[in-house]
Design an enzyme around this catalytic site. Sequence first.
Site, short mmCIF file in Angstrom:
data_model
loop_
_atom_site.label_atom_id
_atom_site.label_comp_id
_atom_site.label_asym_id
_atom_site.label_seq_id
_atom_site.Cartn_x
_atom_site.Cartn_y
_atom_site.Cartn_z
CG HIS A 115 -0.89 -7.53 -2.26
ND1 HIS A 115 -0.69 -8.89 -2.20
CD2 HIS A 115 -2.23 -7.35 -2.10
CE1 HIS A 115 -1.85 -9.49 -2.02
NE2 HIS A 115 -2.81 -8.58 -1.96
CD GLN B 154 -1.76 -14.02 -0.56
OE1 GLN B 154 -2.32 -13.26 -1.35
NE2 GLN B 154 -0.51 -13.85 -0.18
CB CYS C 146 -0.13 -11.88 -3.79
SG CYS C 146 1.54 -11.19 -3.83
#
Length: 476
Positions: free
Chosen positions: A423, A281, A287
């Site tokens: 995340h 990324q 993410c």
Amino acid sequence: MAAAGLRRSPVIPCLVLAAVCASVLGLGEDLDRPLFGPPGSPIRLHESDPGLKKALQFAEERYNRGSNAMHLRRVSRVISATKQLVKGIRYTITVELSNTQCKKSAMLRTCDFYPEAHKLKTEVCVFEVWDIPWQGTSTLLKQKCQAKAEPQMDETNKAEDPSSSAHMEESVKLLGQFKEFMVKYNKVYSSQEETDRRLQIFHENLRTAEKIQSLDQGSAEYGVTKFSDLTEEEFRSSYLNPLLSQWTLHRPMKPAPPAKEPAPASWDWRDHGAVSSVKNQGMCGSCWAFSVTGNIEGQWFLKNGTLLSLSEQELVDCDGVDQACRGGLPSNAYEAIEKLGGLETESDYSYTGRKQRCDFTSGKVAAYINSSVELSKDEKEIAAWLAENGPVSVALNAFAMQFYRKGVSHPLKIFCNPWMIDHAVLMVGYGARNGVPFWAIKNSWGEDYGEQGYYYLYRGSNACGINKMCSSAVVN
Ligand SMILES: *[C@@H]1O[C@H](CO)[C@@H](O)[C@H](O)[C@H]1NC(C)=O
Ligand SMILES: *[C@@H]1O[C@H](CO)[C@@H](O)[C@H](O)[C@H]1NC(C)=O
């Protein structure tokens, strides 16, 4: 820390590489080189060489600055010295250093050595000094010292100042690790100040990693990773996703129908062709997009039989509800994909890691979805659903991930608050390693992260909130 003499960044990687290679050779390298060799090879120097004298003074000064010893120490003998033409000149010098009678605070150049041998505490040191005369800069690339082995007359005075040598050893080791890190991950810093600051952060991160290591209840190894020069703040803002903690505010999704069978003992979708290779990324908090495309790649594979690599950039650019590089929610992304009409492939709509104008073309849609579902929060049911239906988009608290290298990570709960989810990743399988149950998690930080791009997290205690946000697209 004062020995942190990495300077003038653009050329650092290759020079550091040279230093690292050289350091493998250990003490006394270059001693047996011929006087003259091919261009660029080291040339042996006489003690009176003016450049050598200057380099020695510089090394001596850095050496004294970096030690806690009370007395000023000076070069008492030059054992060997070579120079090599690089960008500038690289000196490799082996010398003996001994105590003078001067206290360090005095810093006089005329201090005499102790007449008594036992007070000299002589060490043999190898220095590498990189001199760029036209820039007026000198850098200490290497400093490696060890006590000179010699018969001691007076045993009572033998003990060296332990804090000094321990401190020195530690700084030299740290520098070595930092250089290795810079080479391995191609790090280039813009200035000496920046390099020093990154070294400082690197040092602190090593300590944090040690702490996490000592408190880990699993089998994970933590230490230097490619993020070791980032502060927690920088890491958070670049690689994590603050929006995810607001997951509770999202519009509820349809619940996924439970699995028909109980979960097999282990399952891994990588063994069944449903998982594309690990992506990266970059410095963009996207993410969520990688988590979602990973899930849809799996769903599409199971529906259509073809494994495609799908476009994250389309989501970064065209998903108006989520916030591109500043975070997003998988639930929003599924809706956006339904509205757009599907996803293009990675090669048709390639990743740049920056938000751009939406460039979506419905004619290029390679995979579509029809709806999305939210999974149970029970880890056993999640496992059963995964084995039957494909890789799952999940989110978690990534606290321990910045320092993770390998093994099954099981951070203490106080370090990995299950409510502080930041995340999003892709759960592709589960199993047990030496009796430790784990989730296999595909990350989007490149293949040089963790175990070939994967993170293994303890399964069975809802570690790091891994059960809180499991979802999947549905392809009819
Ligand atoms: C898979 O998708 C391709 C491209 O959309 C399509 O041509 C093909 O018929 C599909 N195959 C199956 C088995 O659905
Ligand atoms: C699923 O979505 C696709 C693309 O939007 C559509 O063509 C298809 O008819 C939908 N399938 C069902 C069963 O609704």
